[in-house]
Design a protein around this motif. Structure first.
Motif, PDB file in Angstrom:
ATOM      1  N   VAL A 313       0.809  -1.223   0.000  1.00 30.99           N
ATOM      2  CA  VAL A 313       0.000   0.000   0.000  1.00 30.99           C
ATOM      3  C   VAL A 313       0.838   1.265   0.000  1.00 30.99           C
ATOM      4  CG1 VAL A 313      -1.917  -1.162   1.146  1.00 30.99           C
ATOM      5  CG2 VAL A 313      -0.191   0.015   2.529  1.00 30.99           C
ATOM      6  N   GLY A 314       2.112   1.192   0.326  1.00 35.73           N
ATOM      7  CA  GLY A 314       2.924   2.396   0.393  1.00 35.73           C
ATOM      8  C   GLY A 314       2.901   3.036   1.761  1.00 35.73           C
ATOM      9  N   ASP A 315       3.770   4.033   1.942  1.00 36.76           N
ATOM     10  CA  ASP A 315       3.955   4.604   3.271  1.00 36.76           C
ATOM     11  C   ASP A 315       2.749   5.377   3.771  1.00 36.76           C
ATOM     12  OD1 ASP A 315       4.409   6.447   1.231  1.00 36.76           O
ATOM     13  OD2 ASP A 315       5.707   7.694   2.492  1.00 36.76           O
ATOM     14  N   PHE A 316       2.097   6.170   2.899  1.00 36.83           N
ATOM     15  CA  PHE A 316       1.029   7.039   3.402  1.00 36.83           C
ATOM     16  C   PHE A 316      -0.228   6.251   3.770  1.00 36.83           C
ATOM     17  CE2 PHE A 316       0.351   6.994  -1.167  1.00 36.83           C
ATOM     18  CZ  PHE A 316      -1.023   6.964  -1.324  1.00 36.83           C
ATOM     19  N   ILE A 317      -0.531   5.191   3.048  1.00 35.92           N
ATOM     20  CA  ILE A 317      -1.686   4.364   3.419  1.00 35.92           C
ATOM     21  C   ILE A 317      -1.352   3.500   4.633  1.00 35.92           C
ATOM     22  CG2 ILE A 317      -3.255   2.540   2.651  1.00 35.92           C
ATOM     23  CD1 ILE A 317      -2.982   3.591  -0.180  1.00 35.92           C
ATOM     24  N   PHE A 318      -0.118   3.022   4.688  1.00 30.77           N
ATOM     25  CA  PHE A 318       0.288   2.204   5.831  1.00 30.77           C
ATOM     26  C   PHE A 318       0.262   3.000   7.127  1.00 30.77           C
ATOM     27  CE2 PHE A 318       3.483   0.281   8.658  1.00 30.77           C
ATOM     28  CZ  PHE A 318       3.003  -1.007   8.716  1.00 30.77           C
TER      29      PHE A 318
END
Length: 738
Positions: A313-318
């Motif tokens: 999901v990537g850093d911002f969603i995580f």
């Protein structure tokens, strides 16, 4: 002492005492600070929960998007904004909790005993035989709220998805169906992330959040199980909807192995989901009960699940789920350090009932309650297996040790029994006492348990135990007797202990507590009654009344650096709080430096890579910054332990100083033993209701699931049929069942 009526307490004290769990009257400033903190934490939590609940609605969703857009140009970018909204409130509440716990540490129990009975949501069993086991009214409210949220979110997002279809300008019905499937899968994945934000909070054993709301780990583990099923169901549907859509379009394989640089990386998601499914399937009751080790080892795949989820999901969603995972990482790293230290087992006994008692060295400053738990690993038996055991001693029995009773039931406990026997050279095992200089070492995690001794909030107690379930109640009784001896006010006045055992060879367990030795005249203050049921024997054995004797030594020797480590979340509020605060600051600094010196200068845009870097920052902040605090904590612990050793000596366990069973006097309490019968809880509870009247009765049960269910049903039945002159039975379960 008779069993009818109740004596008024003859021992009343108004002196202040800072011993654990009792009177330390706070100043007006401390009281005010405590209330301000409590109100602040409630406001933050309610605001956060309301935001999560209302996010599917258009007005709240639009405000959320505006906030993220407005803060996009900051150093931390979108990731910082989303972290602040979703994870920030959890971290802020945890910071407040540190101060609150320190202020209330050692305070008198605030829940006063009322003269008349009153209901409590968290001790009122409502559902007994459902899929969730015994569910109290408070737990039912939580389940309903989660259920309402899931239904509301799915409905709202479905309506939104349908309204978005015209934007794709697709006229073909099949393609519109595929788009709707993928949009629904996307929304289910997001709802799953909201559930995942809560999933790791209950399994951070020493977490300040669990201590704040006084939910012990063995209870919180149930909530983790419930949330785990819900989360994996949502993630499975999330993946399934995408798989169906891709299969319809004929590009299933291409999409499954796709690893996009910008956008969602599918293959890490597949790996994460497979790991999650393996954990989920092996955690189901049929598999877990047949092969617990398979469940335990497979559950270590949570590392794969989390790391590949971050890459998916990537850093911002995580960052939506980062707070709960970060608190769990803090707890897990601290437990790793505590368990590295081997602990002296001061003595070990194999009892006739097939039970082993271990007396374990601990530092004087390591606090716990009479209903505490420890996790034990003995490397001579297994390098991987950890087992939870209830502490059978009171913290007032002695500052330098605690005891656990272990029923020999499986392979690990059989090996332990054989190991003790081999050291002593006694092949019969039944009458062996392991001398304090033997070579058996243990690793310990804990102790964990309730933040306060809640059993002291009841004037009337019914303690129901099955077999080895008597262990925590021996600790409770010892704790109460010590407090009576020390003239503590506000203690229970009536206690009934109902104990069901299979065979009479388990009866000597009761004699391990020398009641009259701890407090000879307790019967002036406490009405104590035992009802023991031997279910598989129709009559007393010929040897009844003979208590086995063991080799004895008057005192346990002082350990040489072999006591339990106090590096545990429940060990010291200031140090554990500093560990969390410094690690959090470290996380912020590492992410900031990463953005300043690497991500922004080199224009790093790959979602999966930034998700991995974010996970690395979380781990590095715990290891580097948190590890620095742990080193200081450890040095402080050594210095404190050295000072204590210079000024004190270690004595034996308070209830068993001779290291062997005594034949205590039965003066002062009623002890009825019935053979060939099971306890009739309807009659027992009915008799207590008539005897004690309109009061609160704390009912505590420790034993098999069937016993817990029977007690919960009886409590519910009596409360439903209650009249104004009858008591309210408050159900409390004390068991650890994964």
């Amino acid at each position: 002492m008779g069993t009818e009526g109740s004596h008024e307490p003859l021992i009343i004290s108004t002196k202040e005492d800072n011993s654990f769990g009792y009177i330390k009257k706070p100043s007006f400033l401390l009281k005010s600070t405590k209330w301000v903190l409590k109100i602040a934490m409630w406001l933050i939590f309610i605001s956060w929960a309301s935001f999560l609940f209302l996010l599917p609605s258009d007005p709240v969703n639009n405000l959320y998007k505006k906030f993220v857009t407005a803060t996009n140009g900051t150093l931390f970018g979108v990731t910082g904004s989303i972290f602040l909204i979703y994870s920030g409130p959890v971290i802020i509440i945890a910071f407040h909790a540190i101060i609150y716990l320190k202020i209330t540490e050692g305070e008198e129990i605030q829940e006063k005993k009322e003269k008349t009975a009153s209901f409590r949501l968290w001790t009122y069993p409502v559902i007994i035989d459902g899929p969730f086991g015994v569910v109290t009214a408070a737990e039912l409210i939580g389940i309903v709220l989660f259920g309402v949220y899931i239904i509301w979110a799915v409905t709202a997002y479905t309506i939104t998805n349908i309204s978005l279809l015209p934007l794709f300008q697709v006229t073909d019905a099949g393609k519109r169906y595929v788009i709707l499937l993928e949009l629904t899968g996307l929304r289910l994945g997001f709802i799953g992330l909201i559930c995942l934000a809560f999933l790791f909070l209950p399994v951070a054993r020493g977490s300040v959040l669990l201590r704040l709301i006084d939910i012990p780990f063995e209870h919180a583990a149930r909530y983790h199980v419930w949330l785990g099923h819900l989360t994996m169901l949502l993630f499975t549907l999330h993946g399934l909807f995408y798989v169906i859509g891709w299969a319809i379009q004929g590009r299933l394989i291409q999409e499954l192995i796709a690893w996009k640089s910008i956008g969602i990386a599918n293959l890490p998601g597949v790996i994460s989901l497979v790991a999650g499914l393996l954990m989920w399937v092996t955690s189901l009751p049929p598999v877990r009960r047949i092969n617990f080790e398979l469940f335990f080892y497979t559950h270590q795949l949570y590392v794969v699940f989390i790391v590949f989820l971050a890459m998916h999901v990537g850093d911002f969603i995580f960052s939506i789920v980062a707070a709960g995972i970060f608190l769990f990482m803090l707890d897990r790293f601290l437990r790793f350090f505590q368990s590295r230290k081997t602990v002296d087992i001061l003595s070990a006994k194999c009892l006739p009932s097939g039970t082993v008692e271990l007396v374990i060295s601990k530092p004087p400053g390591l606090r716990y309650n009479a209903l505490g738990w420890v996790f034990i690993q003995i490397r001579e038996l297994s390098w991987l297996q950890w087992h939870p055991f209830s502490v059978s001693s009171s913290p007032l029995d002695g500052d330098n040790h605690l005891a656990v009773l272990i029923k020999v039931l499986g392979d690990w406990t059989e090996k332990l029994k054989g190991r003790i026997s081999s050291v002593t050279g006694d092949k019969s095992v039944t009458d062996s006492l392991l001398q304090p200089n033997f070579a058996l070492k243990a690793s310990i995690e804990g102790p964990y348990g309730h933040e306060s001794p809640y059993f002291l909030t009841y004037e009337n107690l019914i303690l129901v135990a099955g077999g080895i379930g008597i262990s925590p109640f021996l600790a409770i009784l010892s704790d109460i007797l010590h407090r009576i001896r020390e003239s503590k006010p506000g203690l229970p006045r009536n206690i009934l202990i109902v104990w069901a055992v299979k065979n009479s060879d388990e009866l000597p367990l009761l004699h391990s507590l020398d009641i009259n030795s701890i407090c000879p005249h307790f019967y002036n203050v406490l009405n104590l009654e035992f009802q023991t049921y031997v279910t598989r024997e129709s009559e007393p054995p010929l040897e009844e009344g003979k208590i086995p004797s063991y080799a004895s030594s008057s005192k346990f020797p002082a350990p040489v650096g072999g006591g339990m480590s106090s590096l545990v979340g429940t060990g010291h509020t200031i140090w554990s709080g500093a560990y969390m605060v410094v690690s959090t600051i470290g996380l912020v600094l590492l992410v900031a430096y990463l953005n300043i010196f690497y991500i922004n200068p080199y224009n790093i845009t790959h979602w999966w890579y930034k998700g991995l870097l974010f996970m690395v920052c979380m781990a590095a902040s715990v290891i580097l910054f948190g590890g620095f605090v742990i080193v200081l904590w450890h040095l402080w612990d050594i210095k404190t332990a050295t000072n204590v050793e210079k000024n004190s000596t270690i004595s034996g366990l308070g209830h068993d100083e001779s290291n062997g069973y005594k034949n205590p006097s039965q003066e002062g309490f009623v002890n009825v033993i019935k053979y060939g019968k099971r306890p009739n809880f309807e009659d027992i509870f009915g008799n207590m209701a008539e005897r004690w009247g309109n009061v609160d009765i704390g009912v505590m049960v420790c034993g098999p699931t069937a016993l817990q269910t029977s007690i919960a049903k009886e409590c519910r039945s009596k409360n439903f049929k209650r009249t104004s002159n009858e008591p309210i039975f408050h159900f409390n379960s004390h068991t650890f069942d994964l």
